[in-house]
Design a protein around this motif. Structure first.
Motif, mmCIF file in Angstrom:
data_model
loop_
_atom_site.group_PDB
_atom_site.id
_atom_site.type_symbol
_atom_site.label_atom_id
_atom_site.label_comp_id
_atom_site.label_asym_id
_atom_site.label_seq_id
_atom_site.Cartn_x
_atom_site.Cartn_y
_atom_site.Cartn_z
ATOM 1 N N ALA A 67 0.839 -1.211 0.000
ATOM 2 C CA ALA A 67 0.000 0.000 0.000
ATOM 3 C C ALA A 67 0.869 1.254 0.000
ATOM 4 C CB ALA A 67 -0.914 -0.006 1.221
ATOM 5 N N LEU A 68 1.939 1.209 0.762
ATOM 6 C CA LEU A 68 2.872 2.350 0.793
ATOM 7 C C LEU A 68 3.476 2.585 -0.588
ATOM 8 C CD1 LEU A 68 4.846 2.017 4.146
ATOM 9 C CD2 LEU A 68 3.589 4.000 3.350
ATOM 10 N N VAL A 69 3.878 1.473 -1.222
ATOM 11 C CA VAL A 69 4.477 1.598 -2.560
ATOM 12 C C VAL A 69 3.454 2.183 -3.535
ATOM 13 C CG1 VAL A 69 5.425 0.298 -4.512
ATOM 14 C CG2 VAL A 69 6.134 -0.256 -2.175
ATOM 15 N N VAL A 70 2.223 1.683 -3.475
ATOM 16 C CA VAL A 70 1.180 2.190 -4.379
ATOM 17 C C VAL A 70 0.895 3.666 -4.092
ATOM 18 C CG1 VAL A 70 -1.262 1.965 -5.022
ATOM 19 C CG2 VAL A 70 0.132 -0.074 -4.705
ATOM 20 N N GLU A 71 0.849 4.035 -2.810
ATOM 21 C CA GLU A 71 0.588 5.425 -2.432
ATOM 22 C C GLU A 71 1.670 6.358 -2.995
ATOM 23 O OE1 GLU A 71 -1.869 6.928 -0.789
ATOM 24 O OE2 GLU A 71 -0.905 8.878 -0.567
ATOM 25 N N VAL A 72 2.920 5.931 -2.829
ATOM 26 C CA VAL A 72 4.022 6.764 -3.332
ATOM 27 C C VAL A 72 3.935 6.881 -4.847
ATOM 28 C CG1 VAL A 72 6.534 6.874 -3.592
ATOM 29 C CG2 VAL A 72 5.545 6.289 -1.381
ATOM 30 N N LEU A 73 3.697 5.742 -5.507
ATOM 31 C CA LEU A 73 3.595 5.771 -6.973
ATOM 32 C C LEU A 73 2.431 6.660 -7.417
ATOM 33 C CD1 LEU A 73 4.301 2.051 -7.959
ATOM 34 C CD2 LEU A 73 5.670 4.060 -8.530
ATOM 35 N N ALA A 74 1.291 6.554 -6.717
ATOM 36 C CA ALA A 74 0.116 7.349 -7.065
ATOM 37 C C ALA A 74 0.401 8.835 -6.908
ATOM 38 C CB ALA A 74 -1.060 6.940 -6.178
ATOM 39 N N ARG A 75 1.084 9.183 -5.863
ATOM 40 C CA ARG A 75 1.404 10.604 -5.645
ATOM 41 C C ARG A 75 2.327 11.112 -6.726
ATOM 42 N NH1 ARG A 75 1.058 12.306 0.565
ATOM 43 N NH2 ARG A 75 1.627 14.284 -0.363
ATOM 44 N N VAL A 76 3.296 10.283 -7.096
ATOM 45 C CA VAL A 76 4.213 10.690 -8.170
ATOM 46 C C VAL A 76 3.424 10.893 -9.464
ATOM 47 C CG1 VAL A 76 6.148 9.904 -9.604
ATOM 48 C CG2 VAL A 76 6.233 9.614 -7.117
ATOM 49 N N VAL A 77 2.514 9.955 -9.734
ATOM 50 C CA VAL A 77 1.704 10.038 -10.959
ATOM 51 C C VAL A 77 0.885 11.334 -10.965
ATOM 52 C CG1 VAL A 77 -0.329 9.013 -12.083
ATOM 53 C CG2 VAL A 77 1.585 7.565 -11.422
ATOM 54 N N VAL A 78 0.255 11.633 -9.842
ATOM 55 C CA VAL A 78 -0.583 12.839 -9.767
ATOM 56 C C VAL A 78 0.272 14.104 -9.856
ATOM 57 C CG1 VAL A 78 -2.142 14.138 -8.254
ATOM 58 C CG2 VAL A 78 -2.447 11.688 -8.538
ATOM 59 N N GLU A 79 1.436 14.077 -9.212
ATOM 60 C CA GLU A 79 2.330 15.244 -9.271
ATOM 61 C C GLU A 79 2.771 15.524 -10.702
ATOM 62 O OE1 GLU A 79 3.361 17.444 -6.966
ATOM 63 O OE2 GLU A 79 1.955 16.517 -5.569
ATOM 64 N N LEU A 80 2.861 14.457 -11.507
ATOM 65 C CA LEU A 80 3.286 14.618 -12.899
ATOM 66 C C LEU A 80 2.090 14.899 -13.823
ATOM 67 C CD1 LEU A 80 5.926 11.728 -13.069
ATOM 68 C CD2 LEU A 80 6.374 14.180 -12.982
ATOM 69 N N ASN A 81 1.030 15.416 -13.222
ATOM 70 C CA ASN A 81 -0.179 15.800 -13.977
ATOM 71 C C ASN A 81 -0.854 14.630 -14.672
ATOM 72 O OD1 ASN A 81 -0.235 18.489 -13.293
ATOM 73 N ND2 ASN A 81 1.192 19.047 -14.939
ATOM 74 N N SER A 82 -0.701 13.439 -14.134
ATOM 75 C CA SER A 82 -1.432 12.286 -14.663
ATOM 76 C C SER A 82 -2.559 11.962 -13.691
ATOM 77 C CB SER A 82 -0.496 11.093 -14.814
ATOM 78 O OG SER A 82 0.486 11.397 -15.770
ATOM 79 N N GLU A 83 -3.298 10.928 -13.999
ATOM 80 C CA GLU A 83 -4.429 10.563 -13.141
ATOM 81 C C GLU A 83 -4.166 9.232 -12.452
ATOM 82 O OE1 GLU A 83 -7.900 10.445 -15.514
ATOM 83 O OE2 GLU A 83 -8.056 12.630 -15.700
ATOM 84 N N PHE A 84 -4.647 9.151 -11.237
ATOM 85 C CA PHE A 84 -4.579 7.884 -10.521
ATOM 86 C C PHE A 84 -6.003 7.361 -10.391
ATOM 87 C CE2 PHE A 84 -4.879 5.716 -6.343
ATOM 88 C CZ PHE A 84 -4.142 4.596 -6.673
ATOM 89 N N ARG A 85 -6.251 6.201 -10.986
ATOM 90 C CA ARG A 85 -7.610 5.644 -10.975
ATOM 91 C C ARG A 85 -7.609 4.284 -10.320
ATOM 92 N NH1 ARG A 85 -11.519 7.727 -14.288
ATOM 93 N NH2 ARG A 85 -10.891 9.626 -15.358
ATOM 94 N N LEU A 86 -8.634 4.048 -9.524
ATOM 95 C CA LEU A 86 -8.810 2.754 -8.880
ATOM 96 C C LEU A 86 -10.235 2.315 -9.163
ATOM 97 C CD1 LEU A 86 -6.830 1.099 -7.120
ATOM 98 C CD2 LEU A 86 -8.031 1.969 -5.125
ATOM 99 N N PHE A 87 -10.386 1.180 -9.753
ATOM 100 C CA PHE A 87 -11.708 0.687 -10.175
ATOM 101 C C PHE A 87 -12.428 1.734 -11.036
ATOM 102 C CE2 PHE A 87 -11.050 -1.088 -5.802
ATOM 103 C CZ PHE A 87 -10.591 -2.337 -6.234
ATOM 104 N N GLY A 88 -11.661 2.413 -11.878
ATOM 105 C CA GLY A 88 -12.260 3.382 -12.800
ATOM 106 C C GLY A 88 -12.560 4.739 -12.202
#
Lengths: 312, 387
Positions: free
Chosen positions: B322-343
């Motif tokens: 969960a920590l790894v996913v959280e960090v990755l998600a934050r990086v994705v959002v910081e890079l102006n991308s979207e983080f989606r879970l179950f759509g």
């Protein structure tokens, strides 16, 4: 708290030096007088632009709050009269705004500090300043700062909460400030603090003329009808002037100019010939004899009140 | 002069009155209107008094004419708020060989129109009777119409405030006057239910420290200084509940005000509005992930599909993933991308999505543990056996 205590001690010391028997100190508020008027009771009504109306007892030096503030308004001037057997206090007040007066009212309080009635001006941008009362005819006159105009209120005919009626403009004036009613000649005396003049407006003919010139920033007028003398507070000149109106032409001379006078904004006369001067910067009221000799000084500290005037 | 009109032979009282009249030098000082782009200032001399000496001060403008020295004390300019005009003090001293004494004139200035405060050359005449000297003196001309002397540059990004915690938001204030300081006379802290505590801090530029107690201070002419800061403690419980899933719920603004005073006495207030964004602090996010991971991983055990004995290790693996996913998600959002879970698009900085990530990783925890153990076993089997 320490500062307040020190100030209180200072006020007490000043009071003692000035021969004031007692002054209300505990949790007191400083009063900056901008208008004064003597009441029938012998007390002196003091107007503070924001903090309300206060009563000073000359016998004890005690200052008490009568009206605790004006809400979103700030007062500019005050006049009192004996109407219906008691003191009536009329205060001109204007809405606080950085753009100047947007709403202005003349409010009547009774001697208990209760707001009895209010009258407004029916149009546009106004800033009400001076107020004078013809007790006999029960008419109140109000000056507007700019444009320089006089308004009238007939207490017997005007409906409660109605509007002031425009009486006349004053040609040549720039800003109208303090006002006094000259019953003997049936005229209004009007101060123009911008041009440093005093005008006389004849109520019968509707004509106005310049009575005094180069008399400084006239912030208050008080007329001694018996002796035909007009007292003028010159705020910027840090002095009080007196003009004898009995002659062919009025001339002003210095009545009082002491080191203590810093910004005299208010002047009033009592029935015993005394002249009272309110100094806004010094937060004091000074009592002078009719000859201009300073008799006493009253530091203006009053106990706070919970009696706030309702929003107008 | 009007007050000497009474001095007539037919009326002796006039003589007395004249002798007692206001001290008058016979000297006249008249200033012509000052025209500036956008308006003008008209001057009117309302009185004069003889004085012994000039007031102390260095902020003066002096002009010498043929017979007089005319000095304006710029520190004595005042604004008469009740009547809306400015008041200047000008001192006229006769030069050697000219009769008279030092006289202080009070000159009122009435502004017409809206224009910035500026220095303007003002024509004047000074002298007695017909003999007048003419010259120009430079005076500040000020508009009495509503003008803001202080402005706050709009912040580019909202200030982020961690929940729970406290934040210090630096406030930059610009003095639009190029030649005069503006004094901050009072600070009104923000008043809202979202703040548990709020106060102003005054940074002392000279001492490089922060004072808690307010004191009057100046904003230097023409500068934008960050001499004040707002210290706020948000009402975390209320804010967290309203921003569980929606980022908009975490957006708000700090509203406060500063009262200021110009050198000539015009008082006004500057409304401070700073956009802020509340974000859960990292420890709180970790807690949300942990709660989510615990919930997700305990469900299979409660359903009887997995054994309790393997749960602690499953939880640890779920939390780690969960920590790894959280960090990755934050990086994705910081890079102006979207983080989606179950759509569904989620903001990983909020508590709701963090719990959701934790729950998802918890549900996958046993499978992740199985996979991890399988990988580890294969590694062990693949290792060469010792001789």
């Amino acid at each position: 708290m320490r500062t307040r205590s020190s100030l209180a001690c200072l006020a007490l010391a000043l009071g003692v030096c000035a021969g004031v028997p007692s002054v209300t100190l505990a949790g007191g508020i400083e009063v900056k007088p901008c208008a004064l008027s003597a009441l029938q009771s012998g007390a002196l009504a003091i107007l503070d632009q924001r903090q309300g109306v206060f009563l000073l007892s000359p016998a004890t030096g005690r200052v008490q709050s009568l009206v605790g503030g004006f809400g979103f308004y700030e007062a500019l001037n005050m006049a009192t009269a004996s109407l219906d057997g008691s003191d009536a206090i009329f205060v001109t007040m204007n809405q606080r705004s950085s753009k100047g007066g947007e709403r202005a009212q003349l409010v009547r309080f009774n001697d208990k500090g209760m707001r009895l009635d209010a009258w407004s001006v029916p149009r546009g941008l106004v800033r009400l300043s001076g107020v004078a009362i013809d007790e006999k005819k029960r008419v109140v006159y109000v000056a507007n700062t700019q444009p320089p105009e006089i308004y009238k209120l007939d207490l017997d005919r005007s409906p409660r909460g109605g509007s002031l009626v425009r009486l006349a403009g004053v040609p040549g004036a720039a800003r109208l400030g303090a006002m006094a009613f000259d019953a003997r000649r049936g005229r209004l005396l009007l101060a123009d603090p911008y041009l440093g003049r005093v005008y006389a407006y004849d109520l019968a003919s509707g004509r106005s003329e310049t009575l005094l010139e180069k008399v400084g920033e006239v912030s208050a007028l008080a007329l001694d009808g018996g002796r035909d003398r007009l007292f003028l507070a010159d705020a910027n000149g840090e002095r009080v002037l007196v003009a004898d109106l009995g002659g062919r032409s009025a001339a002003a001379r210095i009545f009082a100019q002491t080191k203590e006078l810093d910004k005299p904004l208010a002047v009033a006369l009592d029935g015993a010939g005394g002249v009272w001067v309110g100094d806004s910067d010094e937060r004091k009221v000074f009592q002078f004899s009719g000859a201009g000799q300073q008799l006493r000084a009253f530091p203006l500290w009053a106990a706070p009140t919970s009696k706030l005037a309702p929003p107008l | 002069m009007r007050r000497f009109v009474a001095l007539t032979s037919t009326w002796p009282l006039g003589t007395i009155l004249a002798l007692m009249a206001l001290p008058c030098s016979g000297l006249d000082l008249d200033l012509s209107p000052a025209k500036v782009p956008g308006g003008e200032v008209r001057f009117n001399t309302i009185g004069e008094v003889p004085v012994d000496k000039m007031p102390d001060g260095v902020n003066v403008q002096s002009v010498t004419t043929d017979h007089y020295v005319v000095t304006a004390n710029l520190d004595e300019i005042t604004y008469t708020r009740n009547y809306g005009f400015f008041q200047y003090k000008l001192y006229v001293r006769p030069r050697p060989g000219t009769a008279g004494q030092l006289t202080c004139f009070t000159v009122n200035g009435d502004s017409i129109g809206l224009f910035p405060v500026q220095m303007s050359a003002v024509d004047f005449t000074v002298g007695e009777g017909e003999s007048k000297d003419s010259k120009q003196i430079t005076l500040p001309v000020i508009s009495s119409e509503a003008t803001k002397y202080l402005v706050m540059p709009a912040p580019k990004e909202p200030a982020e405030i961690d929940l729970p915690g406290e934040a210090e938001i630096s406030v930059t204030i610009e003095n639009v006057l190029k030649k005069w300081p503006v004094s901050i006379t009072a600070c009104t802290p923000p008043e809202s239910k979202i703040w548990h505590k709020s106060s102003w801090l005054v940074r002392d530029a000279s001492l490089n420290c922060v004072e808690k107690d307010f004191r009057k201070f100046d904003i230097r002419p023409g500068t934008a200084d960050s001499l004040v800061a707002l210290r706020v403690v948000p009402n975390s419980a209320q804010l967290l509940s309203r921003m569980f899933f929606s980022r908009a719920g975490g957006n708000d603004q700090v509203v406060a005000s500063l009262d200021y005073d110009t050198p000539w006495g015009i008082q006004d207030s500057l409304d401070i509005k700073i956009p802020v964004r509340f974000v859960p602090s990292l420890p709180l996010l970790f807690l949300a992930l942990a709660v989510g991971a615990a919930l997700g991983s305990v469900l299979p055990v409660l359903a009887g599909k997995r054994r309790w004995s393997r749960w602690p290790r499953t939880f640890a693996v779920a939390l780690l993933s969960a920590l790894v996913v959280e960090v990755l998600a934050r990086v994705v959002v910081e890079l102006n991308s979207e983080f989606r879970l179950f759509g569904v698009e989620l903001d990983p900085k909020l508590l709701g999505p963090a719990i959701l990530i934790g729950v998802t990783m918890g549900l996958l925890g046993f499978r992740s543990l199985d996979l991890l153990e399988k990988v580890l076993r294969q590694d062990k089997e693949g290792e060469p056996k010792p001789a």
